[in-house]
Design a protein around this motif. Structure first.
Motif: not given
Length: 177
Positions: A155-177
């Motif tokens: 979840k934290a890495l998803i936020g970092v990715n969004l803030r800094y536009d690091l790897s849009p191709d990774l298609d990061l999704k939060p954990c389910e559940g």
């Protein structure tokens, strides 16, 4: 090099007070001469922004307060290189490799926003960019792969990715559940 945020706010306040908008909003110079503050008050008055710029400076001051509050609440010592309040908030809850990346990325962002005003500064910025920004997407992708099963880190890495536009191709999704 760490930034003294109080000095930065004071400088921005002075710039706002000296801006053409501030000069235009002061009205007649002769009328101003009648209402000039005493010499002791001049320094304090100099850091008060024009009405048009007050919101921008107030927002910056609020951000500084949030930054300080986040550092106090963090639970560990957050390096001065970590300047983005959302990164400060997550820093202490992250493993060492993620902490190192957050500090590195904050430094990358800092140097990316600097101006190369002469050749020496240009060389300095190129060296800093190479040190802090090169391979950032690959390092980030490795962190994502290494911590893919830890939902809080993910979840934290998803936020970092969004803030800094690091790897849009990774298609990061939060954990389910």
């Amino acid at each position: 090099m760490p930034i003294n945020r109080a000095a930065l706010i004071a400088c921005l306040s002075l710039l706002a007070a000296c801006s053409p908008q501030a000069a235009d909003s002061t009205g007649d110079v002769a009328a101003d001469a009648v209402t000039q503050p005493a010499a002791a008050d001049t320094a304090a008055a100099a850091v008060i922004p024009a009405a048009d710029d007050a919101d921008a400076v107030a927002t910056l001051a609020g951000t500084l307060e949030e930054d300080q509050q986040a550092r106090v609440a963090a639970g560990c010592t957050v390096p001065d290189d970590v300047g983005f309040v959302q990164d400060i908030r997550i820093y202490c809850d992250m493993p060492a490799d993620v902490q190192a990346f957050i500090a590195r990325e904050n430094s990358c962002q800092h140097f990316a926003g600097e101006e190369a005003y002469d050749d020496a500064r240009r060389r300095e910025l190129e060296a800093a960019t190479a040190k802090f920004c090169d391979d950032r997407e690959k390092i980030f992708a490795d962190l994502v792969a290494r911590h893919r099963d830890d939902c809080a880190i993910r979840k934290a890495l998803i936020g970092v990715n969004l803030r800094y536009d690091l790897s849009p191709d990774l298609d990061l999704k939060p954990c389910e559940g």
